[in-house]
Design a protein around this motif. Structure first.
Motif, PDB file in Angstrom:
ATOM      1  N   ALA A 132      -5.950  -3.420   1.751  1.00  0.00           N
ATOM      2  CA  ALA A 132      -6.056  -4.451   2.789  1.00  0.00           C
ATOM      3  C   ALA A 132      -5.370  -4.053   4.085  1.00  0.00           C
ATOM      4  O   ALA A 132      -5.832  -4.394   5.172  1.00  0.00           O
ATOM      5  CB  ALA A 132      -5.488  -5.769   2.267  1.00  0.00           C
ATOM      6  N   HIS A 133      -4.250  -3.350   4.024  1.00  0.00           N
ATOM      7  CA  HIS A 133      -3.479  -3.005   5.220  1.00  0.00           C
ATOM      8  C   HIS A 133      -3.488  -1.502   5.496  1.00  0.00           C
ATOM      9  O   HIS A 133      -2.572  -0.978   6.118  1.00  0.00           O
ATOM     10  CB  HIS A 133      -2.042  -3.509   5.066  1.00  0.00           C
ATOM     11  CG  HIS A 133      -1.953  -4.977   4.801  1.00  0.00           C
ATOM     12  ND1 HIS A 133      -2.293  -5.922   5.750  1.00  0.00           N
ATOM     13  CD2 HIS A 133      -1.598  -5.672   3.690  1.00  0.00           C
ATOM     14  CE1 HIS A 133      -2.138  -7.135   5.242  1.00  0.00           C
ATOM     15  NE2 HIS A 133      -1.712  -7.010   3.994  1.00  0.00           N
ATOM     16  N   LEU A 134      -4.526  -0.832   5.023  1.00  0.00           N
ATOM     17  CA  LEU A 134      -4.649   0.612   5.233  1.00  0.00           C
ATOM     18  C   LEU A 134      -5.942   0.921   5.975  1.00  0.00           C
ATOM     19  O   LEU A 134      -6.952   0.230   5.776  1.00  0.00           O
ATOM     20  CB  LEU A 134      -4.665   1.359   3.894  1.00  0.00           C
ATOM     21  CG  LEU A 134      -3.383   1.366   3.050  1.00  0.00           C
ATOM     22  CD1 LEU A 134      -3.672   1.989   1.693  1.00  0.00           C
ATOM     23  CD2 LEU A 134      -2.282   2.142   3.758  1.00  0.00           C
ATOM     24  N   PRO A 135      -5.935   1.967   6.793  1.00  0.00           N
ATOM     25  CA  PRO A 135      -7.215   2.412   7.360  1.00  0.00           C
ATOM     26  C   PRO A 135      -8.099   2.933   6.236  1.00  0.00           C
ATOM     27  O   PRO A 135      -7.594   3.498   5.259  1.00  0.00           O
ATOM     28  CB  PRO A 135      -6.811   3.527   8.335  1.00  0.00           C
ATOM     29  CG  PRO A 135      -5.462   3.977   7.880  1.00  0.00           C
ATOM     30  CD  PRO A 135      -4.801   2.783   7.271  1.00  0.00           C
TER      31      PRO A 135
ATOM     32  N   SER B  29     -10.583  -3.700  -1.715  1.00  0.00           N
ATOM     33  CA  SER B  29     -10.241  -4.603  -0.612  1.00  0.00           C
ATOM     34  C   SER B  29      -8.826  -5.141  -0.768  1.00  0.00           C
ATOM     35  O   SER B  29      -8.110  -5.341   0.222  1.00  0.00           O
ATOM     36  CB  SER B  29     -11.242  -5.762  -0.545  1.00  0.00           C
ATOM     37  OG  SER B  29     -12.546  -5.293  -0.262  1.00  0.00           O
ATOM     38  N   THR B  30      -8.415  -5.370  -2.013  1.00  0.00           N
ATOM     39  CA  THR B  30      -7.067  -5.897  -2.264  1.00  0.00           C
ATOM     40  C   THR B  30      -6.005  -4.840  -2.012  1.00  0.00           C
ATOM     41  O   THR B  30      -5.065  -5.048  -1.247  1.00  0.00           O
ATOM     42  CB  THR B  30      -6.965  -6.403  -3.716  1.00  0.00           C
ATOM     43  OG1 THR B  30      -7.920  -7.450  -3.912  1.00  0.00           O
ATOM     44  CG2 THR B  30      -5.570  -6.931  -4.004  1.00  0.00           C
ATOM     45  N   TRP B  31      -6.166  -3.668  -2.635  1.00  0.00           N
ATOM     46  CA  TRP B  31      -5.145  -2.625  -2.533  1.00  0.00           C
ATOM     47  C   TRP B  31      -5.168  -1.910  -1.187  1.00  0.00           C
ATOM     48  O   TRP B  31      -4.151  -1.341  -0.758  1.00  0.00           O
ATOM     49  CB  TRP B  31      -5.316  -1.616  -3.659  1.00  0.00           C
ATOM     50  CG  TRP B  31      -4.898  -2.172  -4.982  1.00  0.00           C
ATOM     51  CD1 TRP B  31      -5.694  -2.817  -5.895  1.00  0.00           C
ATOM     52  CD2 TRP B  31      -3.598  -2.174  -5.545  1.00  0.00           C
ATOM     53  NE1 TRP B  31      -4.964  -3.204  -6.973  1.00  0.00           N
ATOM     54  CE2 TRP B  31      -3.663  -2.829  -6.793  1.00  0.00           C
ATOM     55  CE3 TRP B  31      -2.367  -1.671  -5.112  1.00  0.00           C
ATOM     56  CZ2 TRP B  31      -2.560  -2.997  -7.611  1.00  0.00           C
ATOM     57  CZ3 TRP B  31      -1.260  -1.845  -5.935  1.00  0.00           C
ATOM     58  CH2 TRP B  31      -1.367  -2.499  -7.166  1.00  0.00           C
TER      59      TRP B  31
END
Length: 241
Positions: free
Chosen positions: A46-49, A42-44
């Protein structure tokens, strides 16, 4: 979890296995937070599909050497690498310490000053020379296992991870069941790392003393090095006159 405890001991920690496990269960141990699969992804990611996030599971020890049983082939699939690029199997293995060897290093850590345990020399002598070169994977190694009463907890954590993965949409290479904790053979008796026999620790201590003595003999005498440096400097000064 056993490997994480051993690694912390190799890095200078002094806690018992039982204390480490209690901290794992409460989430107070760094490893418990840093290696929690949903938290990490979820952290790594977070901004990826989700389809751009890839999880490669590690096959259990002793898995078949076919497509599903080789971590290298799974890695190649995730990165789009042709496995024929490196056709030879690796002969290296990431072996763990045995119980007596781990207890010896833990006792050594308790005796050493904390500042010394943070010194690079400790890393070279204890982690590399003793733990990785001398102790890892010997024929008499007694591996550290998860206590039987902890398997239900570990199974619950694995089930949470698998449910999260299957509902997240991330790309999984391998089998999610590989995340489940593997139980040792039924005929293998669990050994408590906190109750290791003194004679076994003594044997590990003699092995460590042998390795340290050989290393000390191999290294050049610092006094002789200093004398040689002084002589060379004096000779350079004489020639420059």
């Amino acid at each position: 979890m056993p490997a994480a405890w051993q690694e912390s001991i190799k890095q200078g920690r002094t806690w018992s296995y039982a204390r480490f496990l209690r901290k794992m269960a409460t989430g107070k141990q760094w490893f418990a937070r840093a290696m929690d699969l949903p938290t990490v992804l979820s952290t790594w990611g977070a901004h990826l599909p989700p389809e751009r996030v890839h999880v490669v599971t590690v096959p259990p020890s002793g898995a078949a050497r076919g497509r599903e049983g080789m971590l290298w082939l799974r890695f190649c699939e995730a990165f789009g690498i042709d496995p024929e690029w490196a056709p030879l199997d690796s002969e290296r293995a990431n072996r763990s310490l045995g119980i007596p060897e781990t207890e010896l290093i833990r006792k050594l850590n308790k005796r050493l000053d904390p500042e010394l345990r943070r010194d690079p020399t400790y890393d070279k002598l204890v982690r590399e020379l003793l733990a990785q070169q001398r102790f890892s994977g010997g024929p008499a190694t007694k591996p550290v296992r998860l206590p039987p009463e902890w398997y239900d907890w570990a199974e619950e954590r694995a089930e949470l991870w698998i449910d999260w993965l299957e509902g997240s949409g991330v790309h999984v290479v391998g089998d999610v069941d590989d995340l489940r904790p593997g139980k040792p053979p039924e005929d293998e008796r669990w050994r408590d790392p906190g109750k290791v026999r003194s004679r076994l620790v003594l044997k590990a201590g003699l092995d460590a003393l042998d390795a340290m003595t050989r290393e000390a003999a191999r290294r050049p005498d610092p006094d002789q090095q200093l004398t040689s440096m002084v002589r060379q400097s004096a000779e350079r000064l004489r020639r420059s006159r």
